[in-house]
Design an enzyme around this catalytic site. Sequence first.
Site, PDB file in Angstrom:
ATOM      1  N   GLU A  41      -8.487  -7.226  -3.498  1.00 16.29           N
ATOM      2  CA  GLU A  41      -8.129  -8.469  -4.194  1.00 16.29           C
ATOM      3  C   GLU A  41      -8.598  -9.700  -3.407  1.00 16.29           C
ATOM      4  OE1 GLU A  41      -4.028  -8.368  -5.549  1.00 16.29           O
ATOM      5  OE2 GLU A  41      -4.473  -6.663  -6.854  1.00 16.29           O
ATOM      6  N   GLU A  83      -5.632   0.214  -8.766  1.00 12.64           N
ATOM      7  CA  GLU A  83      -4.210  -0.161  -8.824  1.00 12.64           C
ATOM      8  C   GLU A  83      -3.835  -0.292 -10.296  1.00 12.64           C
ATOM      9  OE1 GLU A  83      -2.647  -3.324  -6.353  1.00 12.64           O
ATOM     10  OE2 GLU A  83      -4.025  -2.801  -4.725  1.00 12.64           O
TER      11      GLU A  83
END
Length: 514
Positions: free
Chosen positions: A194, A322
């Site tokens: 991220e 994820e």
Amino acid sequence: MRVRFAAAMMLAVLSSGAAAQDSVTVTVDAGAAGPVIDRNIFGQFAEHLGTGIYNGVWVGEDSKIPNTRGIRTDVVEALRAIKVPNVRWPGGCFADEYHWRDGIGDPATRTKRRNASWAGRIETNAFGTHEYFDFLGQIGAKPFISVNVGSGTVQEAADWMEYITAEGTTLADERAANGRKEPWGVDFLGIGNEMWGCGGPLTGDEYVRELKQYINFTTNYHPTVKPTVIAVGPDGGGFAEYTEAVMKGWSQRDWTWDIQGLSLHRYTRGVWPPRIKATGFGAEEYAQVIDETLGMDDFIRTNAAIMDKYDPEKSVGIYVDEWGTWYEGDAGTLYQQNSQRDAVLAALNFNIFAKHAERVRGANIAQMVNVLQAMILTDDARMILTPTYHAFHMYVPFQDATRLGVTLDAQDYRQGEYEMPRFDAIAARGKDGALYVAVVNIDPTREATVNLRLKSGRLAKVSAETLDAPAMNSINTFERPETVKPRAVAPTVRGGAATLAVKPASVTVFRIAE
Ligand code: AHR
């Protein structure tokens, strides 16, 4: 999909006749073989967060909880049964604050730090590289390591890879002195996490600069295991420019770098901060969560279309590394309960990944133990398996199976402003040669009869396992650990087709022996 109020009213009137239809015909086209459903779409994610690692996996050798070299025996046994293909570690956000040297050597002298990503808890680093690989060996899974780009350096990541994979160097000698002579292979290598958020923040183009350097210098020395290198991509909430930036950069790559995967993150969590309840929810919240989950299909489709522009050969796979539910709860530990609804949405996500198997080559549910949509919850020495665990268990035959064609007569499930298909299904030929068909009855109020048939040929031997529950919000607890649990059921075979009544909000996997 939400429908406007007026349209919803009209649809409700139109559907009143169709509501009586409580059967679905599922037709398998065994001749329409598609791609292999990569077993890595059933991957796990384990971050240093809450009790995901400490207490969930690692208890230490001196613990009264049965363990092998500090790793919980009960958890290992449960994970072995779902054939975990890989475990993504050490984060998540934690990956970009993790310094691997903190987690090697004498446990008594390992560096203690505060886990800045997760409530500032003390990170003892008792669970480090050697413990991770030991754990993987115990459960039979492959490594998926995310290196620190955010607060680390190219050199630090390069050294970690050398420490893990090299022979004959000073770092390899250090590894041997710490108890492991043979190098380990790294099957999956994530370059940061991220990077538009907790790992950065960087723009897509800024990240591509970092990505190139990390890949060029983070050399893998293992003679046979070459990692699938996975670049950071967008998440369900935004940062779509990452897909464009990374794929455009990749299309201009040279001999110094390459990627094989693009990471996508997408949680089912409604608004931020999450307000959806994990337990005790009603019909509206059930529908809201399932509706949002089904958006995974669009998310993959949108990103795959961008990738197709630069990579029509599909050399770069999508890794949804994820995914899962993120409910209201303690923001520092992300501990949450898990209900039959979670099992239904896990199955729906598996089906979506399988339907996109041409591009989707991996996925990692967040997270494995005690965090978010966990497989396992622990309470000191006690352990329970969640409904999501059971969905993973039932889908084991789909690991590396060949996807087949399947059709079903469309019907809708409507609840308030939500409207979606009532059933979902995938079919595949398993590695054992049998046909497997997974059917999800999304509707939490209506039982249905599944009529299962082959497009050509007749069914003879059919068995099935179903996961249903007293209610859509049923959970397993430490006091009642088996409220939600799969059971074998016997379809009726007649005239070359099979029928089986399936409960509301249920997941059923049929096995057709040919
Ligand atoms: O899984 C919890 C967190 O969600 C991860 O650390 C991060 O990558 C994501 O935002």
